[in-house]
Design a protein around this motif. Sequence first.
Motif, PDB file in Angstrom:
ATOM      1  N   UNK A  47       0.722   0.857 -13.041  1.00  0.00           N
ATOM      2  CA  UNK A  47      -0.002   1.362 -11.917  1.00  0.00           C
ATOM      3  C   UNK A  47      -0.785   0.468 -11.478  1.00  0.00           C
ATOM      4  N   UNK A  48      -1.309  -0.647 -12.066  1.00  0.00           N
ATOM      5  CA  UNK A  48      -2.347  -1.140 -11.728  1.00  0.00           C
ATOM      6  C   UNK A  48      -2.088  -2.550 -10.670  1.00  0.00           C
ATOM      7  N   UNK A  49      -0.224  -2.527 -11.117  1.00  0.00           N
ATOM      8  CA  UNK A  49       0.454  -3.741 -10.478  1.00  0.00           C
ATOM      9  C   UNK A  49       0.067  -4.184  -8.645  1.00  0.00           C
ATOM     10  N   UNK A  70       0.756  -1.139   0.308  1.00  0.00           N
ATOM     11  CA  UNK A  70      -0.466   0.007   0.195  1.00  0.00           C
ATOM     12  C   UNK A  70       0.937   1.409   0.168  1.00  0.00           C
ATOM     13  N   UNK A  71       2.066   1.213   0.512  1.00  0.00           N
ATOM     14  CA  UNK A  71       2.732   2.556   1.088  1.00  0.00           C
ATOM     15  C   UNK A  71       3.359   2.458  -0.244  1.00  0.00           C
ATOM     16  N   UNK A  72       4.345   1.671  -1.271  1.00  0.00           N
ATOM     17  CA  UNK A  72       4.849   0.935  -2.294  1.00  0.00           C
ATOM     18  C   UNK A  72       3.619   1.951  -3.492  1.00  0.00           C
ATOM     19  N   UNK A  73       2.855   1.551  -3.759  1.00  0.00           N
ATOM     20  CA  UNK A  73       1.207   2.414  -4.634  1.00  0.00           C
ATOM     21  C   UNK A  73       1.225   4.025  -4.002  1.00  0.00           C
ATOM     22  N   UNK A  74       0.885   3.753  -2.765  1.00  0.00           N
ATOM     23  CA  UNK A  74       0.722   5.028  -2.489  1.00  0.00           C
ATOM     24  C   UNK A  74       2.380   6.529  -3.534  1.00  0.00           C
ATOM     25  N   UNK A  75       2.751   5.504  -3.062  1.00  0.00           N
ATOM     26  CA  UNK A  75       4.034   6.542  -3.417  1.00  0.00           C
ATOM     27  C   UNK A  75       4.486   6.720  -4.901  1.00  0.00           C
ATOM     28  N   UNK A  76       3.971   5.256  -5.702  1.00  0.00           N
ATOM     29  CA  UNK A  76       4.172   4.913  -7.084  1.00  0.00           C
ATOM     30  C   UNK A  76       2.859   6.402  -7.785  1.00  0.00           C
ATOM     31  N   UNK A  77       2.021   6.413  -7.051  1.00  0.00           N
ATOM     32  CA  UNK A  77       0.760   7.084  -7.398  1.00  0.00           C
ATOM     33  C   UNK A  77       0.664   8.452  -7.369  1.00  0.00           C
TER      34      UNK A  77
END
Length: 223
Positions: free
Chosen positions: A120-122, A30-37
Amino acid sequence: MDETSTSLLELGGPVVLILLGISVAALAVIFAKAFQFSSARVGRHQLVRTAVAAWRVGERTKASQLLLKDRSLSAGLLRSAMDAIQTLDQQPMSPQERDIREERLREEISARAADRLFGLASWLRALDLVTQIAPLLGLFGTVLGMIETFQTLQESGASYNPSNLAGGIWVALLTTACGLAVAIPVSVAVTWFETRLEKERAALEVLLTGVFTAGAGAHAPSS
């Protein structure tokens, strides 16, 4: 706090330990995706909308300058589309050939946009899997705990204390509570990410359409 965590692990057994591991992994994703977004500036379209508006009235230089200031995913795609269209403008060709090449260009940019959105959906599917298996693992732990509790009750016979039975039941239900505690926040995070992606996909479609369907004035050099 540490004593409470240790006590929960001891009472819940290996199922709670597994859920703890899953929750740590899910939190990291979740933290990694938030940073990516955030790095892709998903959902931030004010500058690119201004650039598209400038493009549509023929102010191509202004549009390019605005997009150069924006590091978002949408800005990069729009800049590629605008540069390619300007290259087409400089090449002599019939209107029919122009339409064909522009359609191919639009398909290429759309495919590139789909690829970026797929990136982004990964890992969202993995988070979605957590929301499904965490409650089931908790229920599985509860069933195992209930089986153990009633097995102990059977072996104790008439001498078994009813309060011990109640204690065994709440300990068994502890794993279900842990499973739900993991699944609920992860489900909220997945829904938030997917909603942002859908909005980004819709915005990209509108923005690219605005670039490719601009009138003839958009293809004339700005003064």
